[in-house]
Scaffold this active site. Structure first.
Site, PDB file in Angstrom:
ATOM      1  N   ARG A  79       0.818  -0.976   0.079  1.00 19.30           N
ATOM      2  CA  ARG A  79       0.026   0.213  -0.258  1.00 19.30           C
ATOM      3  C   ARG A  79       1.042   1.327   0.007  1.00 19.30           C
ATOM      4  O   ARG A  79       1.665   1.572   0.948  1.00 19.30           O
ATOM      5  CB  ARG A  79      -1.093  -0.019   1.188  1.00 19.30           C
ATOM      6  CG  ARG A  79      -1.763   1.303   1.504  1.00 19.30           C
ATOM      7  CD  ARG A  79      -2.384   1.523   2.546  1.00 19.30           C
ATOM      8  NE  ARG A  79      -3.122   2.591   2.435  1.00 19.30           N
ATOM      9  CZ  ARG A  79      -3.183   3.525   3.696  1.00 19.30           C
ATOM     10  NH1 ARG A  79      -2.488   2.970   5.043  1.00 19.30           N
ATOM     11  NH2 ARG A  79      -3.604   4.711   3.727  1.00 19.30           N
ATOM     12  N   GLU A 168      -6.968   8.432   6.431  1.00 21.41           N
ATOM     13  CA  GLU A 168      -7.431   9.250   7.617  1.00 21.41           C
ATOM     14  C   GLU A 168      -7.782  10.626   7.426  1.00 21.41           C
ATOM     15  O   GLU A 168      -7.094  11.748   7.713  1.00 21.41           O
ATOM     16  CB  GLU A 168      -6.217   9.073   8.563  1.00 21.41           C
ATOM     17  CG  GLU A 168      -5.961   7.794   8.732  1.00 21.41           C
ATOM     18  CD  GLU A 168      -4.610   7.750   9.869  1.00 21.41           C
ATOM     19  OE1 GLU A 168      -4.415   8.802  10.446  1.00 21.41           O
ATOM     20  OE2 GLU A 168      -4.135   6.701  10.461  1.00 21.41           O
ATOM     21  N   ASN A 297      -7.175   1.878   9.985  1.00 24.04           N
ATOM     22  CA  ASN A 297      -5.841   1.965  10.646  1.00 24.04           C
ATOM     23  C   ASN A 297      -6.324   1.716  12.132  1.00 24.04           C
ATOM     24  O   ASN A 297      -6.884   2.547  12.835  1.00 24.04           O
ATOM     25  CB  ASN A 297      -5.281   3.413  10.275  1.00 24.04           C
ATOM     26  CG  ASN A 297      -4.753   3.527   9.008  1.00 24.04           C
ATOM     27  OD1 ASN A 297      -5.008   2.435   8.140  1.00 24.04           O
ATOM     28  ND2 ASN A 297      -4.408   4.585   8.393  1.00 24.04           N
ATOM     29  N   TYR A 299      -4.466   1.699  15.825  1.00 21.10           N
ATOM     30  CA  TYR A 299      -2.984   1.949  16.559  1.00 21.10           C
ATOM     31  C   TYR A 299      -3.345   1.817  18.130  1.00 21.10           C
ATOM     32  O   TYR A 299      -2.445   1.380  18.957  1.00 21.10           O
ATOM     33  CB  TYR A 299      -2.359   3.293  16.509  1.00 21.10           C
ATOM     34  CG  TYR A 299      -1.758   3.220  15.075  1.00 21.10           C
ATOM     35  CD1 TYR A 299      -0.432   2.866  14.936  1.00 21.10           C
ATOM     36  CD2 TYR A 299      -2.596   3.841  14.018  1.00 21.10           C
ATOM     37  CE1 TYR A 299       0.135   2.821  13.428  1.00 21.10           C
ATOM     38  CE2 TYR A 299      -1.798   3.903  12.688  1.00 21.10           C
ATOM     39  CZ  TYR A 299      -0.580   3.467  12.621  1.00 21.10           C
ATOM     40  OH  TYR A 299      -0.053   3.074  11.442  1.00 21.10           O
ATOM     41  N   GLU A 357      -3.494   0.052   8.226  1.00 19.17           N
ATOM     42  CA  GLU A 357      -2.330   0.303   9.046  1.00 19.17           C
ATOM     43  C   GLU A 357      -2.283  -0.328  10.561  1.00 19.17           C
ATOM     44  O   GLU A 357      -3.413  -0.354  11.191  1.00 19.17           O
ATOM     45  CB  GLU A 357      -2.154   1.646   8.930  1.00 19.17           C
ATOM     46  CG  GLU A 357      -1.312   2.353   7.897  1.00 19.17           C
ATOM     47  CD  GLU A 357      -1.482   4.118   8.014  1.00 19.17           C
ATOM     48  OE1 GLU A 357      -1.144   4.550   9.240  1.00 19.17           O
ATOM     49  OE2 GLU A 357      -1.711   4.881   7.336  1.00 19.17           O
TER      50      GLU A 357
HETATM   51  C1  FCB Z   1      -1.158   7.101  10.772  1.00 18.37           C
HETATM   52  C2  FCB Z   1      -0.789   7.741   9.712  1.00 18.37           C
HETATM   53  C3  FCB Z   1       0.644   7.094   8.952  1.00 18.37           C
HETATM   54  C4  FCB Z   1       1.734   7.224  10.345  1.00 18.37           C
HETATM   55  C5  FCB Z   1       1.148   6.258  11.257  1.00 18.37           C
HETATM   56  C6  FCB Z   1       2.107   6.110  12.402  1.00 18.37           C
HETATM   57  O1  FCB Z   1      -1.947   8.038  11.267  1.00 18.37           O
HETATM   58  O2  FCB Z   1      -1.590   7.470   8.427  1.00 18.37           O
HETATM   59  O3  FCB Z   1       1.137   8.059   7.879  1.00 18.37           O
HETATM   60  O4  FCB Z   1       2.062   8.454  10.421  1.00 18.37           O
HETATM   61  O5  FCB Z   1      -0.016   7.112  11.541  1.00 18.37           O
END
Ligand code: FCB
Length: 453
Positions: A79, A168, A297, A299, A357
């Protein structure tokens, strides 16, 4: 004895992700125009260490080597994002063929290695010329995006099947125009709200352009949103209300228009009041048109407490006793399962999901023997993949996983100090050294199964 490894569905996609400004460098080469990130990096104090993306990982020139590395590791998908200012240096009008040729070469090289390209059309590097005309708060930018999408599709649509309109949009609007910690560094809530709607409109118009140009049934179009399960730090009514405000502002403001074709009622004016003349007739039909997949995404979770400051009167706090990564994000693998299962429960028509992500920054070091051991990242990936497996077992249709990120790179306002890569980059000589986690994830990809913990 049966194999204790947990298998993923047949055909599950394993890849890594990057973004143009974070890896390419070569900002003045082959006719590229300026982006808002070139400008932002020049603002004293905007980026840690005064770092800029001018050179980054030189992926613009080194993509053949980086693609060979993906293949060697066993990753079957990549990607990456296209830099709009390489394709249209002024963001509108004339097309820079050299920019398109570059991405054609990247795509061809990927296909030669049997790596499937997943193309993100916008990962935050807006042409500066469009910011000079108002940027995302200006409605016209959404129409310019659709033109750009059609240009890219005409150049690559014969072989690229997977398209992500935006990465995002919340970060592009909220960090770019709200808190101002990202380019273009504006702090203005009215502009922020306008940016939200015009980014979503850009998604809708881009989707329409891709559908109109589509090459047969194989084309898949989606959008990537950054999502977290949100919960109150206590049972107090204030914390609960604060948590709801964050959830609406960060997630529902984007999820509902995309998946339901409507802004949440709690979003308030100007999203729900026609007199504000932000959302025009027909906009939400475009934004809510069916997508083929949702990119997620993931995290972290968000734990929220009421706060006297900030326009949402809420703050995200850290849970006690939970380890954090080098950027201070709590490591909460089960939040991924909870998020996906919750999404499916709330959106019965949820399209297939790709984890576009997931990853972590840690203070990696090259050892004396030239290797990079990153047990924390291996553990992070491992636990998140078990949570992903659990979500799939619970019935969520997840089609693929992209680790953020292939190579250490320019982490926006954090500069180069935060290393998220599977592969270590020595910025002095651009040498790549795969970390232990790269080999580990490659093993998962090759076997399409995750080992038990
Ligand atoms: C996300 C972004 C990516 C990177 C990660 C850690 O928010 O899409 O570009 O910065 O965080």
């Amino acid at each position: 004895m049966s194999d204790p490894h947990l298998p993923f569905p047949e055909g599950f996609v394993w890849g890594s992700a990057t973004a143009s400004y974070q890896v390419e460098g070569a900002v003045d080469i082959d006719g590229r125009g300026r982006s808002i990130w070139d400008t932002f990096c020049e603002v004293p104090g905007a980026v840690a260490g005064g770092d800029t993306g001018a050179v980054a990982c030189d992926h613009y020139h080194r993509y053949p080597q980086d693609i060979a590395l993906m293949a060697e590791l066993g990753l079957g998908a990549y990607r990456f994002s296209i830099a709009w200012p390489r394709v249209q240096p002024d963001g509108r009008g004339s097309v820079n063929q050299q920019g398109l040729d570059h991405y054609r070469r990247v795509v061809d090289r990927l296909l030669e290695h049997d790596i499937v390209p997943y193309v993100t059309l916008y990962h935050w590097d807006l042409p500066q010329a469009l910011q000079d005309r108002g940027g995302w708060p200006a409605r016209d930018t959404a129409y310019r995006f659709a033109d750009y999408v059609a240009i890219v599709h005409a150049a690559l649509g014969d072989t690229v099947r997977h398209w992500i309109t935006l990465n995002e949009p919340k970060v592009a609007s909220h960090a770019g125009y709200g808190s101002g910690i990202h380019a273009p560094g504006i702090r203005d809530l009215d502009q922020r709200d306008r940016a939200v709607h015009h980014l979503l409109l850009a998604h809708g118009l881009g989707l329409q352009a891709l559908r109109a140009a589509g090459h047969g049934a194989g084309q898949q179009v989606g959008i990537t949103l950054d999502l977290s399960p949100v919960s109150p730090a206590s049972d107090s009514p204030d914390d609960r209300a604060a948590s709801r405000r964050i959830d609406v502002d960060s997630h529902r403001l984007f999820l509902d228009p995309v998946l339901r074709g409507a802004y949440p009622r709690e979003a308030g004016a100007p999203f729900t009041d026609p007199a504000a003349d932000l959302v025009r007739p027909g906009d939400l039909e475009l934004v809510g048109a069916p997508i083929d997949f949702l990119g997620v995404n993931y995290y972290r979770r968000m734990l929220v407490r009421a706060s006297p400051s900030g326009h949402l009167r809420a703050e995200v706090v850290l849970p006690e006793g939970v380890p954090v990564t080098a950027v201070g994000w709590p490591v909460e693998p089960d939040g991924l399962r909870e998020l996906l299962v919750g999404l499916r429960a709330e959106h019965p028509g949820l399209p297939p999901v790709y984890l576009t992500e997931n990853g972590a920054a840690y203070p990696d070091q090259i050892d004396a023997d030239g290797t990079v051991h990153d047990p924390d990242r291996v553990d992070y990936l491992h636990r998140h993949l078990l949570a992903l497996h659990a979500a799939i077992s619970a019935g969520v249709d997840v089609r693929g996983y992209f680790a953020w990120t292939l190579i250490d790179n320019f982490e926006w306002a954090e500069g180069y100090a935060k290393r998220f890569g599977l592969v270590h980059v020595d910025y002095a000589d651009q040498r790549r050294v795969p970390k232990t986690s790269a080999r580990w994830l490659g093993g998962v990809a090759r076997t399409n199964a995750v080992p038990p913990r």
